[in-house]
Design an enzyme around this catalytic site. Structure first.
Site, PDB file in Angstrom:
ATOM      1  N   HIS A 157      -6.046 -13.110 -11.174  1.00  7.24           N
ATOM      2  CA  HIS A 157      -6.241 -11.735 -11.663  1.00  7.24           C
ATOM      3  C   HIS A 157      -6.207 -10.717 -10.523  1.00  7.24           C
ATOM      4  O   HIS A 157      -6.771  -9.637 -10.637  1.00  7.24           O
ATOM      5  CB  HIS A 157      -7.577 -11.587 -12.419  1.00  7.24           C
ATOM      6  CG  HIS A 157      -7.848 -12.677 -13.398  1.00  7.24           C
ATOM      7  ND1 HIS A 157      -7.554 -12.581 -14.745  1.00  7.24           N
ATOM      8  CD2 HIS A 157      -8.357 -13.916 -13.228  1.00  7.24           C
ATOM      9  CE1 HIS A 157      -7.895 -13.703 -15.359  1.00  7.24           C
ATOM     10  NE2 HIS A 157      -8.377 -14.542 -14.456  1.00  7.24           N
ATOM     11  N   SER A 278       9.649   7.516   6.703  1.00  5.03           N
ATOM     12  CA  SER A 278       9.611   8.661   5.803  1.00  5.03           C
ATOM     13  C   SER A 278      10.090   9.883   6.563  1.00  5.03           C
ATOM     14  O   SER A 278       9.788  10.041   7.745  1.00  5.03           O
ATOM     15  CB  SER A 278       8.186   8.883   5.307  1.00  5.03           C
ATOM     16  OG  SER A 278       8.045  10.215   4.826  1.00  5.03           O
ATOM     17  N   LYS A 284       4.600   6.647   8.323  1.00  2.00           N
ATOM     18  CA  LYS A 284       5.013   5.700   7.294  1.00  2.00           C
ATOM     19  C   LYS A 284       5.972   4.635   7.783  1.00  2.00           C
ATOM     20  O   LYS A 284       6.879   4.884   8.568  1.00  2.00           O
ATOM     21  CB  LYS A 284       5.712   6.454   6.154  1.00  2.00           C
ATOM     22  CG  LYS A 284       4.745   7.295   5.351  1.00  2.00           C
ATOM     23  CD  LYS A 284       3.987   6.465   4.347  1.00  2.00           C
ATOM     24  CE  LYS A 284       4.671   6.558   2.998  1.00  2.00           C
ATOM     25  NZ  LYS A 284       3.938   5.825   1.989  1.00  2.00           N
ATOM     26  N   GLU A 291      10.809  -3.548  -2.187  1.00  2.00           N
ATOM     27  CA  GLU A 291      10.774  -2.799  -3.457  1.00  2.00           C
ATOM     28  C   GLU A 291      12.084  -2.946  -4.217  1.00  2.00           C
ATOM     29  O   GLU A 291      12.104  -3.106  -5.446  1.00  2.00           O
ATOM     30  CB  GLU A 291      10.493  -1.321  -3.183  1.00  2.00           C
ATOM     31  CG  GLU A 291       9.115  -1.064  -2.595  1.00  2.00           C
ATOM     32  CD  GLU A 291       9.009   0.351  -2.055  1.00  2.00           C
ATOM     33  OE1 GLU A 291       8.684   1.241  -2.846  1.00  2.00           O
ATOM     34  OE2 GLU A 291       9.273   0.564  -0.865  1.00  2.00           O
TER      35      GLU A 291
END
Ligand code: ARG
Length: 459
Positions: A157, A278, A284, A291
């Site tokens: 979980h 970024s 970043k 992704e």
């Protein structure tokens, strides 16, 4: 003007819209190498069988090599009026060698031709997927070997469950990707039958040798039913299905890398080579490759659903619907292979943050099960009672904002008077993982056995 291939029956050429919906050359040019190999094998067989002269077969083969060279040099005049790769190559062959070109299509149809070309292409993609999966598995084995005994939290979980080893987690993906590999191997075996010589649908009256063309093209045997040979696309469905399952595995792993590389987890540092920055936030470092891999299942499963839907309800034998098979498979194959390569690179380059993994492994009462097991083993408590005692201790620790090993012996004994010093041995994460010695368990010794087994298997 009317068509060179079937103009005899026609007095008008196609409407521009007809040509636009019908032409597949824009995408099926990718089958050129398979188309030319298939044609050469067919011409050779026709000559051996006395259906073509040796001179004609020689001219055809030499001409096809020229066609291939033109395509590879990028100066082939692809034409939408010639619909597809099969008619484009044949028409160009006629320009180059003249009359014998017209004899190549004896005892053949575009229906068995496209089925053959496409099988050969999908077969190559199975091989490429197998190679890509092997490389990824090797990268995972490298990570597992380096960190066979590093501890980290195992989750259910996405809540801390029990400590596991980094090696064990990496090896879970080895198992998944190895099953994916075997799915491509199985699909390849089943698809390796030659449709060539099935002709339009019924076979042919010419004395062809389908076994010879099958062998020449690396097939195990000719497909045994001509109707099935030209109408079957389950080789493509199997490739897409195997690709979808593999893409699900890649997506799950990618999701873990996204979570693990966040500032909140810091379980791994992805390499600069597989990260992006970024344009506004200087701090970043984004896991874009992970992704994108996470997302690729969308198009791969989409292609799978698309082709299943095209094929359902199609009567035997060939229908033009089946021309819709190629773009789906091309797109799925391209994206699967790219995802495998990107995942391999990311896994190979990534650095696990051992101290962060270890700190996280010890938090969240991850050894509560070890404590309960100790109460069963040492004090002979029924597991349900042990579970209750442990739960009470967890609640006590939680209220004081400390971890289980930080409770004193007196605290423990206030819940169960027979608890003794020995309990503290099992509250440490290293002892916890080392104790999980059951076959397939997370103990470093078991993990090392599995790593050795896979290394031996891969050679
Ligand atoms: N371009 C066609 C396809 O991809 C080739 C087969 C055409 N056959 C036919 N009978 N029109 O399916």
């Amino acid at each position: 003007s009317s068509n060179a291939m079937w103009g005899g029956r026609f007095s008008a050429g196609p409407d521009a819209i007809m040509e636009a919906i019908n032409a597949s050359i824009g995408f099926d040019k990718r089958l050129y190498a398979q188309d030319i190999e298939g044609s050469k094998a067919h011409a050779t067989m026709l000559a051996v069988q006395g259906i073509l002269t040796e001179d004609d077969a020689d001219a055809i083969r030499a001409g096809l090599d020229k066609v291939r060279a033109e395509i590879e040099a990028g100066d082939f005049p692809f034409s939408a009026a010639l619909e597809d790769i099969h008619m484009n190559t044949e028409s160009r062959l006629k320009d180059i060698i003249g009359e014998p070109a017209g004899r190549l299509h004896t005892a053949r149809s575009r229906n068995d031709q496209v089925a053959t070309d496409f099988r050969l292409w999908v077969r190559d993609q199975c091989d490429a997927a197998i190679t890509g999966l092997e490389a990824l598995i090797r990268a995972l084995l490298g990570q597992a070997e380096a960190g066979a005994d590093w501890v980290m939290p195992g989750f259910t979980h996405l809540q801390t469950a029990q400590p596991v080893t980094w090696g064990h987690h990496m090896m879970a993906y080895v198992e998944m990707f190895a099953r994916d590999k075997s799915r491509f191997e199985d699909a390849r075996t089943r698809m390796n039958e030659s449709p060539l010589g099935a002709a339009a649908l019924a076979g042919t009256s010419f004395p062809i040798d389908r076994h010879a063309t099958a062998t020449a093209l690396g097939f195990d045997r000719p497909a045994a039913n001509s109707l099935d040979a030209v109408s079957d696309r389950d080789f493509a469905l199997e490739f897409l299905s195997a690709s979808s399952i593999c893409a699900v595995h890649l997506s799950r792993m990618a999701e873990e890398l996204v979570i693990w590389s966040s500032a909140q987890f810091r379980f791994v540092v992805l390499s600069d080579r597989f990260s992006t920055g970024s344009s506004i936030m200087p701090q970043k470092k984004n896991p874009d490759a992970a992704e994108l891999i996470r997302a690729k299942i969308g198009r791969i499963l989409g292609a799978t659903v698309a082709l299943f839907t095209v094929m359902k309800g199609l009567p035997l034998a060939y229908s033009k619907d089946m021309q819709e098979d190629k773009e789906q498979v091309f797109d799925a194959a391209d994206n699967l292979l790219l995802s495998l390569a990107a995942m391999e690179g990311m896994v190979r380059d990534m650095a696990a943050n051992r101290p962060a993994l270890e700190a996280a492994a010890a938090s969240g009462f991850s050894t509560a099960t070890d404590l309960a097991d100790w109460l069963v083993r040492e004090l002979n408590l029924p597991f349900r009672d042990a579970h209750h005692v442990t739960g009470t201790l967890v609640a006590m620790a939680e209220e004081r904002r400390i971890d289980l090993p930080d409770l004193s012996l007196e605290d423990m004994q206030s819940v169960h008077p027979q608890i003794n010093e020995g309990v503290f041995d099992v509250l440490g994460v290293h002892n916890s993982v080392a104790s999980r010695m059951s076959y397939g368990g997370t103990a470093p010794e078991q993990v090392r056995k599995q790593i050795a087994r896979w290394k031996e298997k891969l050679g």
